[in-house]
Structures are given as structure tokens and as C-alpha cells.
Scaffold this active site. Sequence first.
Site, PDB file in Angstrom:
ATOM      1  N   ASP A  52       0.780  -1.243   0.000  1.00  0.00           N
ATOM      2  CA  ASP A  52       0.000   0.000   0.000  1.00  0.00           C
ATOM      3  C   ASP A  52       0.816   1.300   0.000  1.00  0.00           C
ATOM      4  O   ASP A  52       1.767   1.429   0.772  1.00  0.00           O
ATOM      5  CB  ASP A  52      -0.872   0.073   1.259  1.00  0.00           C
ATOM      6  CG  ASP A  52      -1.547  -1.219   1.593  1.00  0.00           C
ATOM      7  OD1 ASP A  52      -1.478  -2.160   0.798  1.00  0.00           O
ATOM      8  OD2 ASP A  52      -2.147  -1.301   2.689  1.00  0.00           O
ATOM      9  N   ARG A  85      -7.198  -1.225  11.733  1.00  0.00           N
ATOM     10  CA  ARG A  85      -5.980  -0.651  11.162  1.00  0.00           C
ATOM     11  C   ARG A  85      -6.251   0.398  10.096  1.00  0.00           C
ATOM     12  O   ARG A  85      -7.374   0.656   9.746  1.00  0.00           O
ATOM     13  CB  ARG A  85      -5.128  -1.763  10.564  1.00  0.00           C
ATOM     14  CG  ARG A  85      -5.780  -2.609   9.497  1.00  0.00           C
ATOM     15  CD  ARG A  85      -4.767  -3.631   8.989  1.00  0.00           C
ATOM     16  NE  ARG A  85      -5.299  -4.520   7.978  1.00  0.00           N
ATOM     17  CZ  ARG A  85      -5.789  -5.733   8.218  1.00  0.00           C
ATOM     18  NH1 ARG A  85      -5.841  -6.191   9.460  1.00  0.00           N
ATOM     19  NH2 ARG A  85      -6.233  -6.474   7.234  1.00  0.00           N
ATOM     20  N   ASP A  86      -5.162   0.975   9.602  1.00  0.00           N
ATOM     21  CA  ASP A  86      -5.116   1.865   8.443  1.00  0.00           C
ATOM     22  C   ASP A  86      -5.769   3.234   8.699  1.00  0.00           C
ATOM     23  O   ASP A  86      -6.665   3.659   7.957  1.00  0.00           O
ATOM     24  CB  ASP A  86      -5.742   1.197   7.200  1.00  0.00           C
ATOM     25  CG  ASP A  86      -5.195  -0.197   6.934  1.00  0.00           C
ATOM     26  OD1 ASP A  86      -4.061  -0.471   7.374  1.00  0.00           O
ATOM     27  OD2 ASP A  86      -5.901  -1.015   6.310  1.00  0.00           O
TER      28      ASP A  86
HETATM   29  C1  FRU Z   1      -3.857  -3.836   2.713  1.00  0.00           C
HETATM   30  C2  FRU Z   1      -3.229  -4.185   4.044  1.00  0.00           C
HETATM   31  C3  FRU Z   1      -3.588  -3.167   5.080  1.00  0.00           C
HETATM   32  C4  FRU Z   1      -2.468  -3.293   6.049  1.00  0.00           C
HETATM   33  C5  FRU Z   1      -1.305  -3.539   5.143  1.00  0.00           C
HETATM   34  C6  FRU Z   1      -0.247  -4.399   5.729  1.00  0.00           C
HETATM   35  O1  FRU Z   1      -3.115  -4.260   1.611  1.00  0.00           O
HETATM   36  O2  FRU Z   1      -3.640  -5.463   4.424  1.00  0.00           O
HETATM   37  O3  FRU Z   1      -4.846  -3.349   5.648  1.00  0.00           O
HETATM   38  O4  FRU Z   1      -2.295  -2.144   6.803  1.00  0.00           O
HETATM   39  O5  FRU Z   1      -1.812  -4.145   3.986  1.00  0.00           O
HETATM   40  O6  FRU Z   1       0.882  -4.457   4.921  1.00  0.00           O
END
Ligand code: FRU
Length: 723
Positions: A287, A412-413
Site C-alpha cells: 500500500d 488498522r489503516d
Molecule cells: C492492505 C493491508 C492493510 C495493512 C497492510 C499491511 O493491503 O492489508 O490493511 O495495513 O496491507 O501491509
Amino acid sequence: MFPSGFSLCVTVIAAVSAAPVCAAEIVFDDFEKSSYGDWKVEGVAFGDQPATGAFDNQNPVEGFEGAHLVNSYVGGDESRGRLTSPKFRIEKPFVAFLIGGGPYDGRTCMNLVVDGKVVRTATGAGDERLAASGWDVRDLRGKTAHLEIVDDADGGWGHVNVDRIAFTDSEPPLAAGTQNRDFAVNGAWLNFPVRKGAPMRTVTVTANGEEVRRFHIELDENNPEWWAPLDVRAWKGKTMTVSVDKARPTTLEAITNADSVPGTADLYAESLRPQFHFSARRGWINDPNGLVFYNGEYHLFFQHNPYGTEWGNMHWGHAVSKDLVHWREVGEALYPDEWGTMYSGGGVVDWKNTTGFGSAGKPPMIVHYTAAGEHMPANKPYTQGMAWTTDGRTFTKYEGHPIVDNLSRGNRDPKVYWHEPTRKWVMALWGEEDGGNVFYFLNSPDMKKWTLTQTLRGDAFGNGRFLHECPDFFELPVDGDEKNRKWVVFGATGEYGIGSFDGRRFRLDETKLPGPAGDAAYAGQTFADEPNGRRVWVGWFRAPSPGMPFNHAMTLPMELRLTTTPDGVRLTHTPVEELKSLRGRETKVGSFNLASGEAKTWNGAELMEVRSVFRPAASAIVTFEVRGVPIIYDAARQELSVAGTAMPARLQDGVMDLAIFVDRTTVEVVASRGEAFIPVATIADAGAKTVRVSSREGSAEFQSLDLFELRSAWRTAIAANEP
Ligand code: FRU
């Protein structure tokens, strides 16, 4: 379980005399029974008897002897447990055994215990196949000991496989121990030799007795495919100790400390290096993170494994650009810490210095990340954190971590937005509740204390992936009308919703509108503080570069707009203007007609942009083959397909417009004035450089066809060895 006559044994040669029969090898246990016998069983991971092979969902388990083995995959990786052997006396010089499964010291292992202390240990190599291993125990002769087989790990490789434990006279391949090497640091880099498929090791790096770095890496000192550099400039003039588990001394000897990275002479010219899409110098990326414009530069952070070409060891890599096209990688911004590895998030400029991390006239840039606590080196729930910078290069993590405690298991994120009407920061965060995706919305005056204001539900798992991972949200004018603005929200798949937002709660009028076609683009997000007021999106391009010392790329930056269409208001993608700076030799074909069944071919180049506007007959199927990649417009169905990935693309006043970008591992096509966007990972034949256009089932009237040879965005010589 003390084999009789054991201590009388001398050597195999004695067996030929009249002395008691004595074996060179005494099998302690081969687990060829339907119970663990005198072993004590704790937890559930080992079941209540030896296994007969792999369990459900486990990869094939091979390399054990006979029909049974110890396999702690009972209940999957998540389960834990321990087997403790009866006591025995150490008489033979060696203990030999077969071991496989997880590579985790102390957590997926077999230990030899004397006087309550673990005196020898061995783990698997992150491989289901059991391998011969053993210990030299000559210094322990005569001692009473027992064995422990331990599964104290969950997640990937959270299990251990053991078979045929024997006391022997002949030396087995010895389980390597942890090896250390001190470096008096004078070069910028510690360089580690990597080969995909080599045994996975854990490296820890300490300075002044404190662990400063830790990661997993497939080290191969004999036959490295590439070198993974670790930036140690911060410790120049100091001593650092590198420890590698399961290593031989030669593994450590191979690591170098230098101002250059071996094997980078062809950096950015490698055969499968995307030439105008961002990829990391070395290692895996996923990402895009922390997209923000700050102090005259666009910042692109990214999920990065600096030590391997597969996912793992999540760091935030960092690159900067003045024009969204030419990027310069500037080193890791965030390293894993005691809270976990560094997962995705966004970035903002704190113009009003609400955090206090900046000063008058010097607003700080803030990035928000997830500390993925389940991963090495932590064993904690996922929490949200932030880090700040005032120079755009060095980052300080906020000491009040976490800024948001765990709300649901893998939450997350975080993506943060300044909501001017309520003068608050708003964070969107992905989570899962009751078997479904949710976006949490929280607000805060200072990004340090956050209050939950909404839990917006997406799809239940299995019903699609609306609002799954990596939230983003923003407001845009409809058709450029600033008085008519709408809010957009999407997750990693790009499927979006449109509606309103009051700073606390979203109200969605429409949901699950399709974003980019296919699954090559994932986890995209938009830039904060874009200086021209644009909403510019970049996605992770799942476009592998097999065999290269790097893997995957980012999509081209796309400007997002809201446009009224016959179906309602829709999000459009437009390649940013700045990409025109890549254009080299141009072939303007002008207008022409293609009769049904007719084809025309032009010479092209390896890197190309093709633009065309044409009016197909009602039933025509118009095919572009750009470097052999088929891009097919079916006028009757009003559908566009790119190398097999299809999406509706409507004619506007009977006309279709296409913009096609072809790089070494990717093709992106934008059609219908941005209403359709199809990114596809494909590796065109290196020799194929033509553009062919044909029509069947009807004619096509071309208004224009422009072919541009594109230049590499890496032409601005980038120092390979610059941190
Ligand atoms: C999406 C993801 C996110 C996470 C990241 C980990 O591609 O799964 O949700 O933060 O990749 O690398």
C-alpha cells in the site's frame, strides 16, 4: 525411559566382542505409537497422540520417518502446547533428531534442559519438511536431562514438527545457534546477502546493549541474489552487534558495512523495473501510505519489506517528488518497534500546529500508522500511532502511543482529514465487527485524544468487500460546482459510496459503486494538502517483477473528480497532467476510417502512451494491441476489456476516448472521460513494440490516434547508494 544397558555402551566396535550389545545409536523416541507414552502433554497443540502427517489446512508434511511424528498443528497455528520428556542421562556425544515447522527461537522449538536451564535448542526453518538436526552434548555427559517440545506461537509458522530423537556416536548436522558479530560502524549501510527460498533467519541489531533493529530475512552467504541494505548512519563511529539465529559463523562474515550497496550498478535499469511507475530500489512494496504534500514536495510512503521480495517486516519506506512523476527514494521513515510492525495509514500537514510538534510558521507533517502488534517483535493488539517531522525526512514517533487503543481485533489503516467546519481532525479506521467490515470515524482537536463518533458498516465478509481495509474519504465539487459538494468514502478495493458528512457521521446515498476494474489496483489513497486543490489518488499496483530484487509498484497518480452521468454522480479518474513531461517522440496519426475487418499497424516503443478518440459503428468491436496487449472495445455492449479485465464504458455522443499507458509490468487504460479505469498487471513481450488497431462486426471512424514514446522517469540519475 532409560534404555537399559545404556550407560554400559562404549562404541559399536565393542559389539563384535562378547561385551553387552551396544549400539552406535539409541533411539530415544520415534513416536511410532498411538500415545505419547511417558511424555507429559500440556495444551492442545500436540493433540493426545503422535500425528500421522499433515492436518487439515496444513501444507504437506514430509521428511519424517515411519508412520508417525510430533506435529503441533492440532487446531492450526493458533494453538499452543508443550511436550516434556521423561528424564534421561546423557551418555552419547550427540543427540540427533528431525525437526521442521516454525523458525521461532523459544516459541516453536525443541529444548534440552539440564538443571532447569535450556542448554540446547533447535527450531524448524519455516518449512514443513523435517530436516536432520542435532546437538553436540559432549560437555554434558553424565548429566540428567529432559527434552521439551514447545509450541508457544500463533500466526504463520506457529507450530513445530519433530521426529526420531536418538542418542548417537556420529555427528548429525548440528542445529546452528545464534551467532554474533560486532561492527565498528563506519559505512552508511550494513549489507545482508539475500536469496529467496534460503532459510528464514531472525536478525537483531543492538547498539549500546539496546536492540535497535529486528527483522526476518532469507540469508544466503554463499549464493546471494541481491543485498539488502540497512541504514546505520545514526551509529557511525559506534559499535553495533548483529545477531543471527540459526547461523553459521560464515553467515555473519558475509555481512558488510560500507558506503555502497553491492550489486546496484544496474539500479532502475533492471529488465522488469517499471520505468514510470514507482517501485522500491530493493524489496517488496504494498500500500501507498501517508500521501501528503509538504514543504514543496509530494511524499509517498509505502508498505515496505526492505529485506525480501515477499510481504513481511512491514516498514514505511519513503520517496519524494516535485511533480508526482519523478520519485526519489529517501530511506525508511518508520521501523517496527515494541508495539509492532508498521502497517498502513495516512499523512497530513498540521497547519495550525494543533499537536504542538511544530512552531510558528513551521507546521509539522504528521503521519498516522497502525502498530500491528501481533507481528514480531511485539505480541500486542493492533493500535494506532503517529509520528511527526519538520524536515520531511526524519520522523519522531509520538511518545504517548497509542493515540487510539485497540477497537477491534485487526483494526488498522488510520486516515486523517482536517474538517474545517467543525475545526476538528477526523480519523477513519478499518475494523471488523460481527463478521463484517466497518469504518470507525473518530474526531480529535489535537490528534492525541480521539473520540468515536460513528461505526459505519460495509459488507459482511463473504458478501463483497465494500469498506474493507485502508479507508479514505474526502469532499469534492460535482462537475466543478463548488456550491454542490458531495462526500466520497472508499476502502482498499476502491468500491465507493457517495453522500454527506457532518464531521461526525457519514450518510451514504449510494454505496458499492465500482472503483478501478479488477484487482490489480488495491489500497489506494489520496494526497492531503495537494497544492493545486486536486484530489490525487495513487494505488498499490499488484504488478509482480518476478526474479528481480524488488517486487510490485504503484499506479500512476490519478486526479479524482465527481461528474454527473446518466447513472448519477460518479467518480472519475484522470491521469495527472504532469505525466505529459514523460512524452518523447510523438506520432500523430490524425483521422482515418477502419472498415470492418481492417487493421493498421504502427511502430511504437517499449514505454508508451496511446490516446485515441473514435466513433465505432453500433455493433463494432474495436481492438487495440499495444505491445501485444489486447484492449477491446465492444460498442454494442459498451464494455471495455484490457487483457481480459472488463468494465462498462459508455459512449459519450457516440464517441469513445481512450488513454493507454504501457510500462514494463503494467497497462492502465482510462476511458469514457475517466468513468472507466482499468489497471492490469502484465509483462509484455520485450520485443513487441507495435501498436495495431483493428475493427470487426462494424467499422470505426477515428478522429484521432496519438502515439507517444515515453521516457523513463528514472532518467534523473539517482545515486544507488544514497540512503
Ligand atoms: C492492505 C493491508 C492493510 C495493512 C497492510 C499491511 O493491503 O492489508 O490493511 O495495513 O496491507 O501491509
